[in-house]
Write a protein that holds these residues in place. Structure first.
Motif, short mmCIF file in Angstrom:
data_model
loop_
_atom_site.label_atom_id
_atom_site.label_comp_id
_atom_site.label_asym_id
_atom_site.label_seq_id
_atom_site.Cartn_x
_atom_site.Cartn_y
_atom_site.Cartn_z
N GLU A 149 0.84 -1.20 0.00
CA GLU A 149 0.00 0.00 0.00
C GLU A 149 0.88 1.25 0.00
OE1 GLU A 149 -4.07 1.33 2.24
OE2 GLU A 149 -2.38 0.74 3.54
N GLU A 150 2.00 1.20 0.71
CA GLU A 150 2.92 2.34 0.76
C GLU A 150 3.48 2.65 -0.63
OE1 GLU A 150 3.22 -0.37 2.87
OE2 GLU A 150 2.20 0.65 4.52
N GLU A 151 3.87 1.60 -1.37
CA GLU A 151 4.38 1.83 -2.73
C GLU A 151 3.29 2.40 -3.63
OE1 GLU A 151 6.50 -0.33 -6.58
OE2 GLU A 151 6.13 -1.54 -4.79
N LEU A 152 2.07 1.90 -3.47
CA LEU A 152 0.95 2.42 -4.27
C LEU A 152 0.77 3.91 -4.01
CD1 LEU A 152 -1.48 1.99 -6.17
CD2 LEU A 152 -2.83 1.43 -4.13
N PHE A 153 0.72 4.30 -2.72
CA PHE A 153 0.56 5.72 -2.39
C PHE A 153 1.72 6.54 -2.93
CE2 PHE A 153 -2.21 4.53 1.44
CZ PHE A 153 -3.38 4.88 0.78
N SER A 154 2.94 6.03 -2.80
CA SER A 154 4.12 6.75 -3.28
C SER A 154 4.05 6.97 -4.79
CB SER A 154 5.37 5.96 -2.91
OG SER A 154 6.51 6.56 -3.47
N ARG A 155 3.66 5.93 -5.52
CA ARG A 155 3.59 6.05 -6.98
C ARG A 155 2.45 6.99 -7.41
NH1 ARG A 155 6.10 2.58 -10.58
NH2 ARG A 155 7.69 1.26 -9.64
N ILE A 156 1.32 6.90 -6.73
CA ILE A 156 0.21 7.82 -7.05
C ILE A 156 0.64 9.26 -6.80
CG2 ILE A 156 -2.10 8.58 -6.36
CD1 ILE A 156 -2.80 5.61 -5.88
N LYS A 157 1.33 9.49 -5.68
CA LYS A 157 1.81 10.84 -5.36
C LYS A 157 2.76 11.35 -6.44
CE LYS A 157 4.22 13.50 -1.84
NZ LYS A 157 5.07 13.47 -0.66
N LYS A 158 3.68 10.50 -6.91
CA LYS A 158 4.62 10.92 -7.97
C LYS A 158 3.89 11.19 -9.28
CE LYS A 158 8.67 8.74 -5.99
NZ LYS A 158 9.46 7.54 -5.91
N LEU A 159 2.89 10.36 -9.60
CA LEU A 159 2.11 10.58 -10.83
C LEU A 159 1.36 11.91 -10.74
CD1 LEU A 159 0.79 6.95 -11.35
CD2 LEU A 159 2.37 8.17 -12.87
N LYS A 160 0.88 12.24 -9.56
CA LYS A 160 0.19 13.52 -9.36
C LYS A 160 1.17 14.68 -9.47
CE LYS A 160 -3.30 15.67 -6.45
NZ LYS A 160 -2.96 16.97 -6.89
N GLU A 161 2.34 14.55 -8.84
CA GLU A 161 3.35 15.61 -8.90
C GLU A 161 3.80 15.88 -10.33
OE1 GLU A 161 6.32 14.09 -6.22
OE2 GLU A 161 5.28 14.86 -4.44
N LYS A 162 3.88 14.83 -11.15
CA LYS A 162 4.28 14.98 -12.55
C LYS A 162 3.14 15.52 -13.42
CE LYS A 162 7.59 11.13 -12.60
NZ LYS A 162 7.83 9.78 -13.15
N GLY A 163 1.93 15.60 -12.86
CA GLY A 163 0.78 16.09 -13.62
C GLY A 163 0.13 15.03 -14.49
N ILE A 164 0.55 13.78 -14.34
CA ILE A 164 -0.04 12.69 -15.12
C ILE A 164 -1.44 12.38 -14.58
CG2 ILE A 164 0.18 10.24 -15.71
CD1 ILE A 164 3.28 10.79 -15.67
N ILE A 165 -1.57 12.39 -13.26
CA ILE A 165 -2.87 12.28 -12.61
C ILE A 165 -3.18 13.65 -12.04
CG2 ILE A 165 -4.13 11.32 -10.65
CD1 ILE A 165 -2.55 8.76 -10.93
N ARG A 166 -4.34 14.21 -12.40
CA ARG A 166 -4.72 15.51 -11.87
C ARG A 166 -5.38 15.37 -10.51
NH1 ARG A 166 -8.26 18.58 -16.16
NH2 ARG A 166 -9.24 16.58 -16.02
N ARG A 167 -6.28 14.40 -10.41
CA ARG A 167 -7.01 14.23 -9.16
C ARG A 167 -7.66 12.85 -9.14
NH1 ARG A 167 -12.49 14.66 -9.50
NH2 ARG A 167 -13.31 15.30 -11.50
N LEU A 168 -8.06 12.43 -7.96
CA LEU A 168 -8.87 11.23 -7.80
C LEU A 168 -10.21 11.71 -7.26
CD1 LEU A 168 -6.33 8.81 -6.09
CD2 LEU A 168 -6.97 8.88 -8.50
N GLY A 169 -11.29 11.25 -7.85
CA GLY A 169 -12.59 11.71 -7.38
C GLY A 169 -13.67 10.70 -7.68
N GLY A 170 -14.79 10.91 -7.03
CA GLY A 170 -15.95 10.04 -7.23
C GLY A 170 -16.89 10.63 -8.26
N THR A 171 -17.73 9.79 -8.78
CA THR A 171 -18.76 10.21 -9.71
C THR A 171 -20.11 9.97 -9.07
OG1 THR A 171 -17.36 9.62 -11.58
CG2 THR A 171 -19.72 9.86 -12.03
#
Length: 158
Positions: free
Chosen positions: A35-57
């Motif tokens: 889970e720690e690696e998942l959070f770390s990778r998501i954070k890096k993807l967000k910092e790079k602008g690849i992921i803008r946000r996570l949200g619900g529909t």
């Protein structure tokens, strides 16, 4: 550049989170990482602008939101940024778009407004016309909700 793990994470996130008490742990388990690696990778993807946000529909109709209107506005070119920034700050506006005009359609700015009723939508539009000092617009009320599917990324590559 994205590595295969990042692509798998993005593909999994685009499918939606599992409905469990620890959705990120379940996703990490599915991907074979911590889970720690998942959070770390998501954070890096967000910092790079690849992921803008996570949200619900939210399914508006099922949530009791019966008023939905796309407002097509005529906004002077020099005011687009200002108007867009203001509109993005209103909690009842979920989308703002700038579009090209056409000879028979002069509208260049669009906002999606959600409220409990059509009457409430009309009151919000009236408030916007005063606050934004705009008078030229067209109301496009939702006639039928068409359920959107989330875009799937990288699923065909991995």
């Amino acid at each position: 550049m994205l590595d295969n793990k990042d692509k798998k994470i993005i593909a999994a996130l685009s499918e939606g989170l599992p409905l469990t008490l620890r959705p990120y742990q379940a996703l990490a388990d599915e991907l074979g990482i911590s889970e720690e690696e998942l959070f770390s990778r998501i954070k890096k993807l967000k910092e790079k602008g690849i992921i803008r946000r996570l949200g619900g529909t939210i399914r508006h109709d099922q949530a009791g939101i019966k008023g939905n209107v796309m407002v097509a506005w005529i906004v002077p070119q020099e005011r687009l940024n200002e108007v867009g920034q203001k509109c993005a700050g209103f909690p009842f506006i979920t989308h703002c778009y700038v579009r090209e005009t056409a000879p028979d359609w002069p509208y260049n700015f669009y906002t999606m407004i959600h409220a409990k009723s059509e009457d409430e939508c009309l009151n919000l539009v009236k408030k916007l016309t005063e606050e934004l000092a705009l008078k030229d617009y067209e109301l496009l009320f939702t006639k039928k909700e068409i359920v959107r599917r989330m875009r799937r990324y990288f699923s065909e590559e991995i």
